[in-house]
Design a protein around this motif. Structure first.
Motif, PDB file in Angstrom:
ATOM      1  N   SER A  29       6.819   6.432   7.487  1.00 52.41           N
ATOM      2  CA  SER A  29       5.655   6.028   8.271  1.00 52.41           C
ATOM      3  C   SER A  29       4.468   6.927   7.982  1.00 52.41           C
ATOM      4  O   SER A  29       4.580   8.147   8.036  1.00 52.41           O
ATOM      5  CB  SER A  29       5.977   6.092   9.761  1.00 52.41           C
ATOM      6  N   PRO A  30       3.294   6.350   7.667  1.00 55.21           N
ATOM      7  CA  PRO A  30       2.105   7.179   7.460  1.00 55.21           C
ATOM      8  C   PRO A  30       1.672   7.857   8.752  1.00 55.21           C
ATOM      9  O   PRO A  30       0.994   8.863   8.727  1.00 55.21           O
ATOM     10  CB  PRO A  30       1.033   6.204   6.993  1.00 55.21           C
ATOM     11  N   ALA A  31       2.089   7.328   9.904  1.00 56.00           N
ATOM     12  CA  ALA A  31       1.741   7.917  11.193  1.00 56.00           C
ATOM     13  C   ALA A  31       2.634   9.101  11.543  1.00 56.00           C
ATOM     14  O   ALA A  31       2.324   9.875  12.429  1.00 56.00           O
ATOM     15  CB  ALA A  31       1.828   6.866  12.293  1.00 56.00           C
ATOM     16  N   ASP A  32       3.763   9.272  10.842  1.00 58.12           N
ATOM     17  CA  ASP A  32       4.682  10.378  11.099  1.00 58.12           C
ATOM     18  C   ASP A  32       4.128  11.640  10.465  1.00 58.12           C
ATOM     19  O   ASP A  32       3.964  11.707   9.253  1.00 58.12           O
ATOM     20  CB  ASP A  32       6.059  10.056  10.520  1.00 58.12           C
ATOM     21  N   PRO A  33       3.838  12.670  11.274  1.00 60.44           N
ATOM     22  CA  PRO A  33       3.236  13.875  10.711  1.00 60.44           C
ATOM     23  C   PRO A  33       4.170  14.687   9.835  1.00 60.44           C
ATOM     24  O   PRO A  33       3.738  15.478   9.031  1.00 60.44           O
ATOM     25  CB  PRO A  33       2.830  14.674  11.946  1.00 60.44           C
TER      26      PRO A  33
ATOM     27  N   LEU B 276      -1.348   3.902   0.657  1.00 63.43           N
ATOM     28  CA  LEU B 276       0.070   4.204   0.459  1.00 63.43           C
ATOM     29  C   LEU B 276       0.291   4.402  -1.034  1.00 63.43           C
ATOM     30  O   LEU B 276       0.724   3.520  -1.754  1.00 63.43           O
ATOM     31  CB  LEU B 276       0.928   3.060   1.010  1.00 63.43           C
ATOM     32  N   ARG B 277      -0.062   5.584  -1.519  1.00 56.11           N
ATOM     33  CA  ARG B 277      -0.187   5.844  -2.950  1.00 56.11           C
ATOM     34  C   ARG B 277       1.127   5.847  -3.720  1.00 56.11           C
ATOM     35  O   ARG B 277       1.197   5.390  -4.843  1.00 56.11           O
ATOM     36  CB  ARG B 277      -0.898   7.182  -3.183  1.00 56.11           C
ATOM     37  N   SER B 278       2.171   6.384  -3.158  1.00 61.73           N
ATOM     38  CA  SER B 278       3.404   6.520  -3.936  1.00 61.73           C
ATOM     39  C   SER B 278       4.378   5.392  -3.607  1.00 61.73           C
ATOM     40  O   SER B 278       5.509   5.614  -3.213  1.00 61.73           O
ATOM     41  CB  SER B 278       4.049   7.873  -3.669  1.00 61.73           C
ATOM     42  N   VAL B 279       3.943   4.156  -3.782  1.00 59.69           N
ATOM     43  CA  VAL B 279       4.760   2.988  -3.486  1.00 59.69           C
ATOM     44  C   VAL B 279       5.263   2.393  -4.793  1.00 59.69           C
ATOM     45  O   VAL B 279       4.474   2.026  -5.663  1.00 59.69           O
ATOM     46  CB  VAL B 279       3.935   1.938  -2.701  1.00 59.69           C
ATOM     47  N   TYR B 280       6.582   2.334  -4.921  1.00 61.38           N
ATOM     48  CA  TYR B 280       7.206   1.761  -6.112  1.00 61.38           C
ATOM     49  C   TYR B 280       8.335   0.852  -5.679  1.00 61.38           C
ATOM     50  O   TYR B 280       8.961   1.068  -4.649  1.00 61.38           O
ATOM     51  CB  TYR B 280       7.771   2.860  -7.024  1.00 61.38           C
TER      52      TYR B 280
END
Length: 121
Positions: free
Chosen positions: A22-26, A68-72
């Motif tokens: 999650s991008p919201a997870d710090p 979300l840059r590192s999406v593969y």
């Protein structure tokens, strides 16, 4: 590592499903080593993201353009279910998410609610 998959539709479009952090997870605080007590027992927060596009490359590009840059997508381990395909096709943006593992009671959310930044006070 991200798990996910894809499904090609009869009209030629592709639905891609990915389980991502999650991008919201710090995440852990800087300088903290080892397990963090505030982290859930399952590990870091994860979300299931669904995107519809003309092909797999364009679907991943849509996610990368949102930050979300590192999406593969490696393999087809967890392709979208028929219910997930219906959810993303009926959304105007064609890009939805919910927490993973899937909770049947939770509805799908538009991607902008996941990526929304709260203003600093």
């Amino acid at each position: 590592m991200t798990a996910g998959g894809f499904c090609k539709l009869p009209n030629g479009k592709v639905v891609v499903a990915l389980n991502l952090p999650s991008p919201a997870d710090p995440g852990p605080a800087p300088g903290v080593h080892g397990p963090v007590p505030a982290t859930p027992a399952d590990g870091p927060a994860r979300v299931r993201v669904l995107v519809v596009a003309a092909n797999r490359a364009r679907a991943l590009t849509r996610l990368r353009n949102l930050g979300l840059r590192s999406v593969y997508l490696r393999g087809n381990v967890q392709p979208p279910t028929p219910d997930e395909i219906t959810a993303v096709l009926h959304h105007p943006d064609g890009l939805v998410w919910r927490t993973a593992p899937d909770d049947a009671a939770e509805l799908w959310h538009p991607i902008r609610s996941l990526l929304r930044r709260t203003p600093a006070a």
